[in-house]
Design a protein around this motif. Structure first.
Motif, PDB file in Angstrom:
ATOM      1  N   GLY A  73       0.811  -1.003  -0.132  1.00  0.00           N
ATOM      2  CA  GLY A  73      -0.065  -0.038   0.022  1.00  0.00           C
ATOM      3  C   GLY A  73       0.902   1.330  -0.001  1.00  0.00           C
ATOM      4  N   GLY A  74       2.138   1.183   0.368  1.00  0.00           N
ATOM      5  CA  GLY A  74       3.083   2.442   0.256  1.00  0.00           C
ATOM      6  C   GLY A  74       2.547   3.548   1.006  1.00  0.00           C
ATOM      7  N   ASP A  75       2.472   4.471  -0.012  1.00  0.00           N
ATOM      8  CA  ASP A  75       2.481   5.841   0.908  1.00  0.00           C
ATOM      9  C   ASP A  75       0.960   6.066   1.257  1.00  0.00           C
ATOM     10  N   PHE A  76       0.126   5.588   0.633  1.00  0.00           N
ATOM     11  CA  PHE A  76      -1.362   5.593   1.121  1.00  0.00           C
ATOM     12  C   PHE A  76      -1.504   4.855   2.246  1.00  0.00           C
ATOM     13  N   LEU A  77      -0.618   3.825   2.603  1.00  0.00           N
ATOM     14  CA  LEU A  77      -0.877   3.136   3.816  1.00  0.00           C
ATOM     15  C   LEU A  77       0.078   4.125   4.922  1.00  0.00           C
ATOM     16  N   HIS A  80      -2.316   6.968   5.838  1.00  0.00           N
ATOM     17  CA  HIS A  80      -3.419   6.416   6.845  1.00  0.00           C
ATOM     18  C   HIS A  80      -3.270   6.236   8.067  1.00  0.00           C
ATOM     19  N   LYS A  81      -2.062   5.542   8.232  1.00  0.00           N
ATOM     20  CA  LYS A  81      -1.742   4.926   9.669  1.00  0.00           C
ATOM     21  C   LYS A  81      -1.490   6.310  10.424  1.00  0.00           C
ATOM     22  N   SER A 367       7.042  13.041   5.513  1.00  0.00           N
ATOM     23  CA  SER A 367       7.050  13.790   6.889  1.00  0.00           C
ATOM     24  C   SER A 367       6.323  13.001   7.861  1.00  0.00           C
ATOM     25  N   THR A 368       5.890  11.940   7.666  1.00  0.00           N
ATOM     26  CA  THR A 368       5.059  10.839   8.532  1.00  0.00           C
ATOM     27  C   THR A 368       6.114  10.394   9.592  1.00  0.00           C
ATOM     28  N   LEU A 369       7.367  10.429   8.853  1.00  0.00           N
ATOM     29  CA  LEU A 369       8.414   9.860   9.976  1.00  0.00           C
ATOM     30  C   LEU A 369       8.785  10.621  11.042  1.00  0.00           C
TER      31      LEU A 369
END
Length: 441
Positions: A73-77, A80-81, A367-369
């Motif tokens: 799902g890559g970036d979408f995942l 989402h998370k 940036s989620t990191l």
């Protein structure tokens, strides 16, 4: 969970996978667009190195995200998370309306260009028309579940790299024969805008570094192997791209590259090696078609399908064909929209709009990191080096490139950036109406 993928990829396999995935047709197709906005040879080479380093930063960050969330799902995942359904929906929506379908449109138009070069009887038909036919044929093939196997991809990678070496050796070995008539192009007077704008097609030519995300789960000892594969693969790609550009600069010079769509063929002609241009056209055509095929099969259609499955998009997009098990609806929607894009924008505008949206969303995913709690030590999770410098520099570079492109289009009186914002607004409206109607029942 029975179907855990086996960790089989060693350093060499993983590195060649990264390299093969990055060296697409971009280096053949986009050299002229990258050269257009820059003032001199050195800036062009720096831009190719800079784009590669940016790809490397992105890959190092995605490597951690992909080993933290190894599901597909890559970036979408990741979005989402970490940030919730709204940004994830926007990512899926923009990949449907602009960047995945835009990539497909760009590749289909270039396939059409090179097929005109190979088959003169196509020259009477308009480019978008030929591109649409090619796109429909390939979408049909992927609806019928033809697994374009990884073996086939490996052969194509070898062909591509042989093509590059053949071209480079002819260009370095040849003597300049013919003088050319440069095209007049709109250049920005601002060096920074020019540099940022050159990075746009260059970023497009490097895309594929995010393959790290897809192979994270299949790598032996990811903590050691991933960084070697990513850094090694990216460095090899940078070196090849720089050598190719030096060959173009030597044979035709910057002025004659700027804005040209067929730089490799022009370069061969200028050193008197046009007898090779038929072969090179075939090689380029094959590598473009193979990129197009992979993109149709994996890119937008899979995102649309995943969104349908997650219930954040129309259910029918998730339906698979009863016999072939392929996401036929998603593939058809993708083809239909890519054709609309091909008829409404030229290649350069497509590259600009596609890449800027792609860059901004990749920056959002990376940036989620910065928000994840990285305190918890987990086995097999790769940790990005020089944290938080890597994701931060990536995000700043993304903003810089987007600024350059928007600045350029605004100065030319073009409405392209507004298009992009319009789609974000439309996607947001759809999301909130959807949320009201479907989720809050």
């Amino acid at each position: 969970q029975m179907n855990k993928s086996k960790r089989v990829l060693k350093v060499f396999d993983a590195t060649s996978m990264v390299t093969g995935n990055m060296i697409g047709s971009g280096i053949f197709l986009l050299a002229g667009y990258a050269a257009a906005p820059v003032p001199n040879d050195l800036t062009l080479i720096l831009a190719w190195v800079g784009g590669g380093l940016m790809a490397l930063l992105g890959a190092l960050a995605i490597a951690e995200l992909s080993t933290r969330y190894p599901e597909t799902g890559g970036d979408f995942l990741y979005l989402h998370k970490v940030f919730g359904p709204y940004p994830a929906f926007l990512y899926g929506w923009m990949s449907l309306v602009i960047f995945e379908t835009g990539s497909i449109a760009v590749l289909a138009l270039f396939s059409a260009k090179y097929s005109q070069e190979l088959f003169p009887f196509f020259q009477s038909i308009s480019l978008p028309m030929i591109a649409s036919i090619i796109l429909i044929v390939f979408s049909g093939i992927h609806c019928l579940r033809v697994q374009v196997g990884s073996r086939f991809q490996s052969i194509l990678t070898v062909i591509k790299i042989l093509g590059i070496f053949l071209m480079v050796s002819l260009l370095f070995g040849g003597e300049k024969v013919s003088a050319l008539q440069p095209i007049n192009i709109n250049q920005s007077n601002n060096f920074l805008v020019g540099f940022a704008r050159a990075l746009t097609p260059i970023f497009f030519a490097y895309t594929g570094w995010n393959v790290a995300g897809y192979i994270g789960g299949e790598i032996k000892n990811p903590r050691r192997t991933l960084p070697i594969a990513l850094i090694g693969g990216t460095l090899i790609t940078i070196i090849i791209y720089v050598i190719v550009n030096l060959a173009f600069l030597k044979s035709v010079g910057l002025d004659n590259m700027q804005g040209q769509e067929m730089v490799p063929l022009i370069a061969l002609e200028s050193v008197g090696a046009e007898k090779w241009s038929g072969l090179l056209s075939i090689l380029i055509f094959i590598s473009v078609i193979s990129s197009l095929s992979i993109t149709i099969q994996t890119a937008g259609a899979r995102v649309i399908q995943a969104m349908g499955e997650q219930g954040v998009f129309f259910k029918f997009t998730a339906q698979t064909h009863s016999t072939f098990q392929t996401p036929v609806n998603a593939i058809l929607i993708q083809a239909f929209w890519a054709i609309i894009l091909m008829f409404s924008l030229d290649i350069e505008s497509l590259v600009d709009s596609t890449t800027v949206v792609m860059i901004m969303f990749s920056a959002l995913s990376i940036s989620t990191l910065l928000k994840i709690d990285r305190g918890k030590e987990r086995k097999n999770v790769y940790r990005t080096p020089f944290f938080p410098l890597v994701p931060v520099v990536y995000v700043i570079s993304a903003i810089f490139i987007s600024w350059g492109v928007i600045e350029f289009h605004v100065s030319q009186g073009s409405v392209l950036p507004i298009w992009g914002l319009g789609f974000v607004a439309l996607g947001s409206a759809i999301y909130f109406i959807w949320k009201r109607m479907v989720w809050d029942e």
